[in-house]
Design a protein around this motif. Structure first.
Motif, PDB file in Angstrom:
ATOM      1  N   THR A   1      -5.117   5.682   0.634  1.00 18.41           N
ATOM      2  CA  THR A   1      -4.031   4.727   0.398  1.00 18.41           C
ATOM      3  C   THR A   1      -4.309   3.914  -0.866  1.00 18.41           C
ATOM      4  O   THR A   1      -5.367   3.292  -1.001  1.00 18.41           O
ATOM      5  N   VAL A   2      -3.383   3.931  -1.773  1.00 17.27           N
ATOM      6  CA  VAL A   2      -3.478   3.160  -3.020  1.00 17.27           C
ATOM      7  C   VAL A   2      -2.867   1.776  -2.776  1.00 17.27           C
ATOM      8  O   VAL A   2      -1.721   1.675  -2.331  1.00 17.27           O
ATOM      9  N   ASN A   3      -3.634   0.739  -3.055  1.00 17.38           N
ATOM     10  CA  ASN A   3      -3.142  -0.629  -2.885  1.00 17.38           C
ATOM     11  C   ASN A   3      -2.887  -1.273  -4.239  1.00 17.38           C
ATOM     12  O   ASN A   3      -3.681  -1.115  -5.177  1.00 17.38           O
ATOM     13  N   CYS A   4      -1.785  -1.979  -4.328  1.00 17.70           N
ATOM     14  CA  CYS A   4      -1.476  -2.681  -5.574  1.00 17.70           C
ATOM     15  C   CYS A   4      -1.107  -4.130  -5.279  1.00 17.70           C
ATOM     16  O   CYS A   4      -0.583  -4.442  -4.215  1.00 17.70           O
ATOM     17  N   TRP A   5      -1.427  -4.972  -6.229  1.00 20.79           N
ATOM     18  CA  TRP A   5      -1.165  -6.401  -6.106  1.00 20.79           C
ATOM     19  C   TRP A   5      -0.357  -6.868  -7.309  1.00 20.79           C
ATOM     20  O   TRP A   5      -0.572  -6.419  -8.437  1.00 20.79           O
TER      21      TRP A   5
ATOM     22  N   GLY B   1       0.835  -1.196   0.000  1.00 14.73           N
ATOM     23  CA  GLY B   1       0.000   0.000   0.000  1.00 14.73           C
ATOM     24  C   GLY B   1       0.871   1.247   0.000  1.00 14.73           C
ATOM     25  O   GLY B   1       1.868   1.306   0.722  1.00 14.73           O
ATOM     26  N   ILE B   2       0.498   2.260  -0.792  1.00 18.67           N
ATOM     27  CA  ILE B   2       1.338   3.452  -0.900  1.00 18.67           C
ATOM     28  C   ILE B   2       0.489   4.715  -0.813  1.00 18.67           C
ATOM     29  O   ILE B   2      -0.697   4.734  -1.138  1.00 18.67           O
ATOM     30  N   THR B   3       1.177   5.772  -0.384  1.00 18.20           N
ATOM     31  CA  THR B   3       0.571   7.107  -0.369  1.00 18.20           C
ATOM     32  C   THR B   3       1.492   8.124  -1.038  1.00 18.20           C
ATOM     33  O   THR B   3       1.182   9.316  -1.068  1.00 18.20           O
ATOM     34  N   ALA B   4       2.624   7.659  -1.562  1.00 17.12           N
ATOM     35  CA  ALA B   4       3.609   8.562  -2.167  1.00 17.12           C
ATOM     36  C   ALA B   4       3.077   9.137  -3.472  1.00 17.12           C
ATOM     37  O   ALA B   4       2.370   8.480  -4.226  1.00 17.12           O
ATOM     38  N   ALA B   5       3.450  10.371  -3.732  1.00 13.06           N
ATOM     39  CA  ALA B   5       3.022  11.058  -4.952  1.00 13.06           C
ATOM     40  C   ALA B   5       4.013  10.873  -6.089  1.00 13.06           C
ATOM     41  O   ALA B   5       3.856  11.478  -7.157  1.00 13.06           O
ATOM     42  N   THR B   6       5.047  10.071  -5.877  1.00  9.19           N
ATOM     43  CA  THR B   6       6.017   9.757  -6.926  1.00  9.19           C
ATOM     44  C   THR B   6       6.146   8.234  -7.011  1.00  9.19           C
ATOM     45  O   THR B   6       5.739   7.505  -6.091  1.00  9.19           O
ATOM     46  N   TRP B   7       6.717   7.769  -8.094  1.00 10.72           N
ATOM     47  CA  TRP B   7       6.836   6.326  -8.296  1.00 10.72           C
ATOM     48  C   TRP B   7       7.709   5.683  -7.221  1.00 10.72           C
ATOM     49  O   TRP B   7       8.819   6.142  -6.954  1.00 10.72           O
ATOM     50  N   VAL B   8       7.165   4.623  -6.607  1.00 14.15           N
ATOM     51  CA  VAL B   8       7.923   3.851  -5.627  1.00 14.15           C
ATOM     52  C   VAL B   8       7.845   2.373  -6.014  1.00 14.15           C
ATOM     53  O   VAL B   8       6.874   1.914  -6.622  1.00 14.15           O
TER      54      VAL B   8
END
Length: 242
Positions: A223-227, A127-134
């Motif tokens: 929070t953006v979640n990615c799988w 899960g991310i909240t960063a405004a840049t690519w992580v």
């Protein structure tokens, strides 16, 4: 002075000469230890069991193409070396007893594996909240296939937008693989991409490629979640993918 043989009728003398020649050829044949060379034109050579089954065949096959087949005693195909499809090169294929391909080289990309497909290990969801690519997931692909199948998804809650993408690092360079997938306002978007030869120019069989899945939040405070669903090496589907 005429010999007794000269007194024989011409037909009898000719027969004696033929018998002598046959005896000489028979002695030479018995003295031969191996077959130095042979050829078959337009047909096939087969090893047939006492029950009539063909366990080995080389030449023109049942599909009218030329190649080699090894079969089990029950007649099931175990291995073949031949072209199976129009436009495909000759392939080495090993078959299971029920007819599935177990091992094969690639039909269109020389020097690459076709079967089995080989997975690329990846890490857990993120899960991310960063405004840049992580980086959310990372794995190392030891290249056995010409194609890499990539599957992932991204979810963004209400009033939020998030994105995911794939990136590859090889030969000291970074390359984006495929499109960027975007999800917004309580939705999930799937990213399915097939990285083919044109995506992986300069990557050779057996080389090390780092595969990275990245994500970022572009709108909102959620929070953006990615799988990461899968990353598999795959055979080419046609010559354009090589």
């Amino acid at each position: 002075m005429p010999t007794p043989g000269d007194m024989l009728p011409q037909g009898v003398n000719g027969l004696a000469l033929k018998v002598a020649a046959l005896e000489r050829e028979l002695r030479e044949l018995r003295a031969a230890r191996r077959l130095e060379s042979a050829s078959i034109s337009g047909g096939a050579f087969a090893v047939i069991t006492p029950t009539g089954g063909k366990v080995f065949k080389i030449g023109k096959l049942a599909n009218t193409k030329y190649g080699t087949e090894l079969r089990r005693d029950d007649g099931t195909l175990a291995m073949s070396v031949s072209s199976q499809d129009p436009g495909a090169d000759d392939m080495i294929r090993t078959f299971s007893r029920d007819g599935h391909i177990v091992v094969a080289d690639d039909a269109y990309a020389d020097g690459y594996l076709g079967r089995p497909w080989v997975p690329v290990p990846m890490a857990a969801p993120y899960g991310i909240t960063a405004a840049t690519w992580v980086t959310t997931h990372i794995g190392v692909w030891w290249v056995q296939h010409r194609v890499l199948e990539l599957r992932a998804s991204v979810y963004a809650p209400a009033a939020t937008t998030g994105q995911i993408r794939f990136r590859a690092i090889f030969n000291g360079a970074s390359t984006i693989l495929g499109p960027t997938a975007t999800a917004a306002n309580d939705s999930e978007t799937y990213l399915n991409y097939r990285a083919i030869g044109s995506d992986l120019v300069g990557v050779d069989h057996g080389e090390r490629v780092v595969i990275i899945q990245e994500a970022q939040r572009t709108v909102g405070a959620g929070t953006v979640n990615c799988w990461h669903h899968s990353a598999w090496g795959s055979n080419t589907y046609d010559s354009s993918e090589a």
